[in-house]
Structures are given as C-alpha cells and as structure tokens.
Design an enzyme around this catalytic site. Structure first.
Site, PDB file in Angstrom:
ATOM      1  CG  HIS A 184      12.702  -0.759 -41.895  1.00  0.00           C
ATOM      2  ND1 HIS A 184      13.228   0.275 -42.628  1.00  0.00           N
ATOM      3  CD2 HIS A 184      11.649  -0.244 -41.237  1.00  0.00           C
ATOM      4  CE1 HIS A 184      12.532   1.373 -42.420  1.00  0.00           C
ATOM      5  NE2 HIS A 184      11.569   1.084 -41.571  1.00  0.00           N
ATOM      6  CG  HIS A 187       7.236   6.228 -44.406  1.00  0.00           C
ATOM      7  ND1 HIS A 187       7.347   4.974 -44.967  1.00  0.00           N
ATOM      8  CD2 HIS A 187       7.469   6.060 -43.088  1.00  0.00           C
ATOM      9  CE1 HIS A 187       7.616   4.084 -44.028  1.00  0.00           C
ATOM     10  NE2 HIS A 187       7.705   4.717 -42.880  1.00  0.00           N
TER      11      HIS A 187
END
Length: 618
Positions: free
Chosen positions: A273, A504
């Site tokens: 990630h 985000h």
C-alpha cells in the site's frame, strides 16, 4: 438482514451474507489467531479479494479476463465503467425501484453489477447468462477498479493554465502539499501540485525513477512524465501476484524502459500500500511520499496529500556511510525500509541514497512492512514506531488530557467487538503518547475524533456516489463494530476548498483543545486498520504487521518549535509559513443522529447525487 444503529438502518442482501463465518475455520501453527480474527475489508486489497472466499468477493463470478495488448487497469473493469457511463441509474420519483431497474437493464445487456472492496473500485461486472447450470464452487478472482467511476469520458483535459510553468510558491518549511483538484476555485489549487508538475523539469533533470504504489495505470503513468523524460528508466514496485501481475506486465509491454520489482507479501491479506517516488536527477536526488495511486481518478477530484523532499545533493566521493544523515535519522530509516523488501532490484537505489546528503530532512519516516517482530524490532514499524518517536521527541503539555487525538482516513478495517480489543488498548495509546515515561498523562477520557465521510458527503461530492468506491467500508465490517461510529466526524474542508473532493488522504494529529495548535502531524498511506498499523500478539511480546505502508511525521522539535500553529486558510499559497496547513476544517463536526457513515456495498436510492444518479451496487 437488517442492522439498526443510531446512524440509520442498513440492509444486507442475502448474496452479501453468504459464507459470513469463513474466517472462523481454524488454521495451522502460528497463523491460527490470524485466520480466526474477523478481518473486515481494508484499504485497496486486491490480494484480499483474490485469496478470500465469497464474503469478501461479494459473490462475484468472474472468469479471469484475457490478456490483451490494450493497456488497461482491467478489461472487465473498463466494461463496467463503460456500462455505468452509458446506463447510469437515474433518480426517479415514480416507476420501478432503481434496484429493479438496474436488474432489468443488466439482464437485457448480459451484465450485472456488484461491488468490490478495492480501495477505489467502482461497480464491477459479472457475466450473467440468462440460463446457467449451478456450479459446485465459485471461481474467485480479484476485481479491478475502473479508471473512473463514470467512464473514460468523465475526465476533462485540464487547460494549460491549470499547471504551473514556474516553481509553485515553495513551502520550504514543511514541504507538505495537497494535489490539484479539477472543478474547484482556482485559488485553492495555487500551491497545490499535480503529478505532471512533480515529474516536470521544474524540480530537476530526471535520469531515472522508482514508483512504489498499489494501483497502476501504466500508459497513463507514462504520459505524466514530460516528453523529454518519457523514455528514462522507471522501476515499478508493486504487490501484485498471479493474474494481476500478468496484467500489470502486459500493460508495460509497449514500454521498454519499464521494469518491475515485486514486493514480498508473506502474511495473508497484506497489501503493498506504500506510495512513494524516488527521483534521481542530474542535479541530485529527491523523495516524494504521497497518498495517491498512479491512476488518473486519484489525481482528478479527490483530496490527496504528499511530502516532497528537498533536492538532495551528492556527497563528496569517499564519504563515510554515516555522512549526509538528518537529525531525524531519515536516511537510515529510508535505507532500512528499502532493505526490508529483500529485493536485489532495489540495491542500486540503496547505494544511490548512501551517496547523497539527506541532512536537510526535517520529517521522520514511519513505515510498515509485513512480518512478526520481537524485542527491539517491534518498534521499527507501524504504530509502535510512531509511539517510540512521540515518546523520545515530544514533551508533555499542560492539560494534555484535554488535547484531542484526530484521525482521518479513507478505509476502515475490523476493530473487534469493542474499543478495548485494539483501538483503545493499542492505537489510541500510541496516539496519546507525549514525552518520556512511556505512558501518556492522558486517560481514557481524552477525546478521539475520527474523520470519515458520511453518506451526504459522498452524495454531494464532485464525483457523486461513485466517489464512495474509494471509501470501502463494508457492511460486513460495519455491522460488527457499531460502537466505533460514535467516534465519527464529518468530512469538511472549506478552508482548502475541498469539502466536495472526497478524501483519499490519511492524516493523524494531536491538537489543542481550541484546535489552534498541533503537538504533531502525520500524513501516511495507512488507513485505520490493524493490517496497516500492526497488532500486538502473544501477550504483547510480538508485533504482527500485514502490509507495506509509508508516511512522514512532523514534530515541532525538528523545526525548533514547541508546537505548530494551525494555518486556517492555506490557499492561495504565497510562500513559506510557520503555521501548518491542515487539509480539513478544525474542529471536526461529529455525526448527527441522522448521519450514516458511507458504507460502500449497500444501495442509496432516496436522493440523487450531483450527477442525478443513485447508487445500486448489486
């Protein structure tokens, strides 16, 4: 199945509740606990969907899409994007319900919509013949998110004046930037950065680069480099396996200058990630740590953030390995993080970093890497690394029990049956740490504000309901932790012009009772989950981390300050400042009794979004 809470009633379809207890199956040896705990859906986990059973796969029945020469994030997802663009479900006050309307249209077209827990996935498709024989077992494959939730034509080309032709007003103090957002007032983009600007000659004459990320659209990524740098070597560091890896490699076939490094994911359900750029110039070296995937939708109408390092000059030949270190040990920590990949492909970059002077860095690196860690190694990664830095480099403040902890994120994992299982016992304790002694003076009554968009935030956003595809909090996870929702606060960013650009970005901070000062600030890829931050095991003698994550921590002591002042109106940026540009409004406002957290895999049909559509995920 219906679930009532103070934030509304949710309905879970039968297809979503199938095999709900799959995690209870016992596993072997040291992974027994790992497999037994309910994981929930977490950030952008393609591997999770790929490996898991139909609960996490939402009952999707997909054959792996054939490899083609067309650069794409996923051929099935592109069909889904096209379908949504051509056949949106419009809000209607009469006639059949949107769910029935969608079902009828799907049957007529041969496609049906479902949902995925990919971080930013829009609705995805499954082949649905009008007659089919029952199959003994579903074939599970990962779901791929479309380039845009509205289809390719949703994007509008930004005019030339959207981009900077000179260096933007420099924040030489904090070097923290938001990304540009299409569709907001121009002043709120003055001083923000687009990926084209980051990779442009404004910041250096590029020789080679590395892109660490979760999700890639390779053709789009290549186009973000200016023509003069477009054939310079690029390494992509990713976590894809099997079909996803094959598709990624297929995307890059037309580009001879691209090579790959696959991150090892040794613990189940982990993801790569981390989002970072390593940029090697003729003039030196630069690091960018950010929150955006390398796809166009992440750079279009979302709130994203990044830290851009200074331009690091080369050290004189023959300098010792310890040369060029910063007071924050950033060089050592970056080399250690890259070394954790155990990847020969990164060894030359580790050597390049050693050859440069990183002494001007004023942030601390907070990384996560997969593994189980013992002893001193427990404090190398995740929230225990954050706890160690807060213990060693901050000081207690008067009345700190009244200083709230604020966390803001775009995805939520399983926290357990109550706050004592992880949130309060581990994570909140870390966030409340100030100074030596190991234990914060703050107690259980210290406020904790968690900022996560509600349904109305998403409905009224620039993207409308499809923005919720990047906020993958699932009904399966939410219904097991209703206690968590009492911590929730709405997304609001009037000060940065981004209230309608869904976040985000992920940020965490300790703020004064009047919300005017910060004890510290962190921007990171890590969402609110044990997989990202790590969880203690074996009576707190072992730390288990599933995923790769990366962020930077701002501490006042590194800037010769005692606290950071909160900058109320950071745009338009005009140059250096001594106050910190928090990306959303403080104080955050708690949910009302009518607010619901955005749950991405249930329908919303009572009111249209900004594009006149409703949300029917299946």
């Amino acid at each position: 199945m219906s679930q009532d809470s103070q934030h509304g009633k949710w309905t879970l379809s039968s297809s979503d509740s199938e095999d709900e207890d799959f995690h209870s199956a016992p596993s072997k040896n040291s992974d027994r606990k790992l497999q037994q705990e309910p994981l929930g859906i977490e950030e952008d986990s393609k591997e999770l969907v790929q490996k898991s059973d139909p609960l996490l796969n939402r009952g999707i029945k997909l054959e792996p899409p054939p490899l083609t020469s067309t650069p794409a994030i996923g051929s099935e997802a592109r069909k889904a994007a096209h379908y949504n663009q051509q056949n949106p479900v419009k809000f209607e006050t009469k006639g059949p319900s949107p769910a029935v309307k969608r079902k009828n249209e799907s049957e007529d077209s041969g496609w049906a919509l479902s949902s995925s827990d990919d971080e930013g996935a829009g609705p995805v498709v499954r082949s649905q013949p009008k007659t089919r024989s029952p199959s003994p077992k579903r074939k599970k494959v990962e779901d791929k998110r479309p380039e845009s939730p509205h289809g390719a034509s949703y994007f509008k080309e930004e005019p030339d004046e959207f981009f900077e032709t000179n260096l933007p007003p420099a924040d030489n103090t904090f070097r923290f930037y938001l990304t540009k957002v299409t569709g907001i007032e121009k002043k709120y983009n003055t001083g923000a950065l687009h990926i084209k600007e980051i990779l442009s000659p404004l910041f250096g004459t590029l020789k080679e680069s590395v892109q660490f990320n979760y999700c890639f659209d390779v053709p789009w990524m290549v186009q973000q480099y200016p023509p003069e740098f477009r054939d310079k070597p690029v390494m992509i560091v990713h976590g894809d396996k099997r079909e996803a890896k094959a598709r990624l490699i297929q995307q890059a076939q037309p580009y001879a200058h691209i090579r790959f490094c696959q991150a090892k994911l040794d613990i189940a359900f982990g993801t790569h990630h981390t989002k970072m750029m390593l940029l090697w110039y003729e003039e030196g070296f630069r690091v960018v740590i950010l929150t955006s995937n390398l796809i166009r939708a992440d750079w279009y109408q979302k709130t994203q953030g990044l830290w851009m390092s200074p331009l690091y000059p080369s050290l004189p030949e023959g300098s010792p390995d310890t040369a060029g270190e910063s007071p924050t040990n950033f060089k050592r920590d970056l080399i250690e993080y890259l070394g954790a990949y155990r990847a020969p492909e990164l060894s030359e970059w580790i050597e390049r970093i050693k050859e440069h002077d990183l002494s001007e860095t004023r942030v601390y690196l907070i990384g996560s890497t997969p593994g189980r860690f013992l002893g001193d190694d427990m404090e190398r990664w995740g929230h225990l690394k954050l706890r160690k830095l807060l213990r060693e480099h901050t000081r207690p403040v008067l009345g700190e029990e009244a200083w709230p902890v604020v966390g803001q994120f775009s995805s939520i994992g399983s926290m357990g049956a109550d706050k004592t299982k992880w949130l309060a016992a581990e994570f909140q304790r870390t966030l409340m740490t100030l100074g030596m002694g190991g234990k914060s003076l703050a107690g259980p009554d210290t406020p904790m504000h968690l900022v996560y968009p509600n349904v109305e935030n998403v409905r009224t956003s620039l993207e409308g309901y499809p923005a919720g595809g990047s906020l993958p909090y699932s009904i399966q996870t939410a219904q097991k932790q209703l206690w968590l929702h009492s911590y929730f606060h709405r997304w609001s960013a009037e000060g940065t012009g981004r209230t309608h650009a869904m976040p985000h970005i992920k940020t965490y901070m300790r703020v004064s009772p009047d919300f005017a000062e910060l004890a510290w600030f962190l921007v990171t890829s890590a969402n609110l989950s044990k997989a990202a931050w790590g969880a203690l095991e074996k009576n707190n003698t072992q730390m288990m981390v599933r995923s790769y994550e990366l962020g930077v921590l701002y501490l006042p002591s590194a800037y010769n300050m005692t606290k950071f002042k909160v900058q109320k109106n950071p745009f338009p940026a005009t140059g250096p400042t001594t106050s910190f540009p928090v990306p959303f409004d403080l104080p955050p406002q708690p949910y009302s009794s009518k607010d619901q957290p955005w749950i991405w895999n249930i329908p919303y049909t009572q009111a249209p979004d900004t594009h006149g559509n409703v949300w029917v995920p299946s």
